[in-house]
Design a protein around this motif. Structure first.
Motif, PDB file in Angstrom:
ATOM      1  N   HIS A 111      40.524  30.640  38.328  1.00  0.00           N
ATOM      2  CA  HIS A 111      40.615  31.860  39.131  1.00  0.00           C
ATOM      3  C   HIS A 111      39.277  32.062  39.810  1.00  0.00           C
ATOM      4  O   HIS A 111      38.254  31.623  39.295  1.00  0.00           O
ATOM      5  CB  HIS A 111      40.881  33.082  38.240  1.00  0.00           C
ATOM      6  CG  HIS A 111      42.318  33.235  37.906  1.00  0.00           C
ATOM      7  ND1 HIS A 111      43.213  33.855  38.738  1.00  0.00           N
ATOM      8  CD2 HIS A 111      43.005  32.829  36.813  1.00  0.00           C
ATOM      9  CE1 HIS A 111      44.403  33.835  38.181  1.00  0.00           C
ATOM     10  NE2 HIS A 111      44.310  33.214  37.014  1.00  0.00           N
ATOM     11  N   SER A 112      39.283  32.792  40.954  1.00  0.00           N
ATOM     12  CA  SER A 112      38.030  32.905  41.705  1.00  0.00           C
ATOM     13  C   SER A 112      36.934  33.655  40.939  1.00  0.00           C
ATOM     14  O   SER A 112      35.760  33.487  41.212  1.00  0.00           O
ATOM     15  CB  SER A 112      38.286  33.578  43.052  1.00  0.00           C
ATOM     16  OG  SER A 112      38.839  34.854  42.829  1.00  0.00           O
ATOM     17  N   GLY A 116      32.161  29.072  38.618  1.00  0.00           N
ATOM     18  CA  GLY A 116      31.344  29.245  39.811  1.00  0.00           C
ATOM     19  C   GLY A 116      29.851  29.320  39.513  1.00  0.00           C
ATOM     20  O   GLY A 116      29.290  28.393  38.909  1.00  0.00           O
TER      21      GLY A 116
END
Ligand code: FAD
Length: 261
Positions: A111-112, A116
């Motif tokens: 998921h965003s 990251g």
């Protein structure tokens, strides 16, 4: 748990996209959460840029940019104080400085909001710790210096508050335990594994990337002393082999022809 150990090793290589994106995120987003950097922040940033300019395994144009950025930060008027707007303006005034877009490769979450930047930052830190970087006069740079640079970067520029808290608490042990280059590499590895074990069942963990003690068995069978169970909490490490593994893993970088610019 053998389930986490079946992935092919090609999936684990470091990709330059994640390293470039970590730097870009740091400069274009995290840094801009502040307006003017005070003396300690300015010093920590200049030192981190110095480390990047010497140790970062970037493309020639990226290295040129980092060297120019470091030189620019050494101007007398910026030595004790600098505004983040001045830094951003400098970055934007150079073409081929940092990518405009932040894209994740190996650090892409399911998921965003997962993985990251924190993943990219760990990857960047381990990579910096294991390069053969030269300080001035062609001498190999002391890796303890790099570790302190990383520590101070986290202290002043990592906006994740709980990350900062745990990392700095852990970092209190650096001065008494880290006596050599190898100690410095292993210290960061151990600190990361402690975070992995703390976050094992945390809701912030991407379910598709479970937190395991690193390196998992499939990446380095010889990193663990033989005849133990697969239970993470009881791993006995072969430190020489862990060191060799980290050295190789973080210098075997995937470069992409069509990388983000
Ligand atoms: P990450 O843990 O980010 O690891 C990235 C990659 O590094 C892995 O995919 C693997 O290839 C490699 N790796 C894993 N372990 C090691 C190791 N021991 N040595 C070398 N390489 C390794 N989150 C919190 O919720 N609480 C915290 O206190 C916290 N502290 C943090 C402190 C720092 C300095 C940083 C950079 C991040 C911190 N985070 C914290 C974020 C958290 O550690 C993860 O980065 C995040 O959950 C994303 O996890 P990930 O699955 O992408 O793998």
């Amino acid at each position: 748990d053998l389930h986490n150990h079946h992935l092919p090793s090609v999936a684990a290589k470091v990709n330059i996209i994640d390293l470039d994106s970590a730097i870009t995120f740091a400069f274009r987003r995290e840094l801009c959460l502040k307006s003017t950097l005070n003396k300690n922040e300015t010093l920590a940033l200049r030192n981190f840029v110095m480390i990047l300019s010497k140790c970062y395994p970037g493309s020639p144009r990226r290295m040129k940019f980092l060297q120019l950025l470091y030189k620019w930060m050494n101007k007398r008027e910026y030595l004790n104080q600098i505004s983040t707007e001045q830094i951003t303006t400098f970055i934007d005034s150079m073409n081929a400085s940092l990518p405009k877009k932040i894209v994740w490769s190996k650090c892409m979450g399911s998921h965003s909001h997962l993985r990251g930047y924190p993943c990219g930052l760990w990857t960047l830190f381990h990579t910096l710790m294991t390069q053969n970087c030269q300080s001035n006069f062609g001498m190999a740079m002391d890796r303890r210096k790099i570790l302190y640079g990383v520590r101070n970067f986290v202290q002043y520029f990592f906006s994740c508050q709980k990350c900062r808290y745990h990392f700095l608490k852990e970092a209190a042990t650096i001065s008494s335990t880290v006596k050599s280059n190898d100690d410095a590499v292993l210290w960061l590895w151990r600190a990361h594994n402690k975070a992995n074990s703390r976050l094992k069942d945390d809701k912030s963990t991407d379910p598709e990337f479970p937190k395991v003690q690193f390196p998992p068995l499939y990446l380095c069978p010889t990193c663990r002393l033989p005849s133990q169970s697969y239970n993470d909490s009881t791993i006995k490490w072969n430190k020489d082999n862990v060191l060799k593994f980290l050295q190789k893993f973080y210098s075997d970088i995937e470069y992409n022809e069509n990388g983000a610019e």
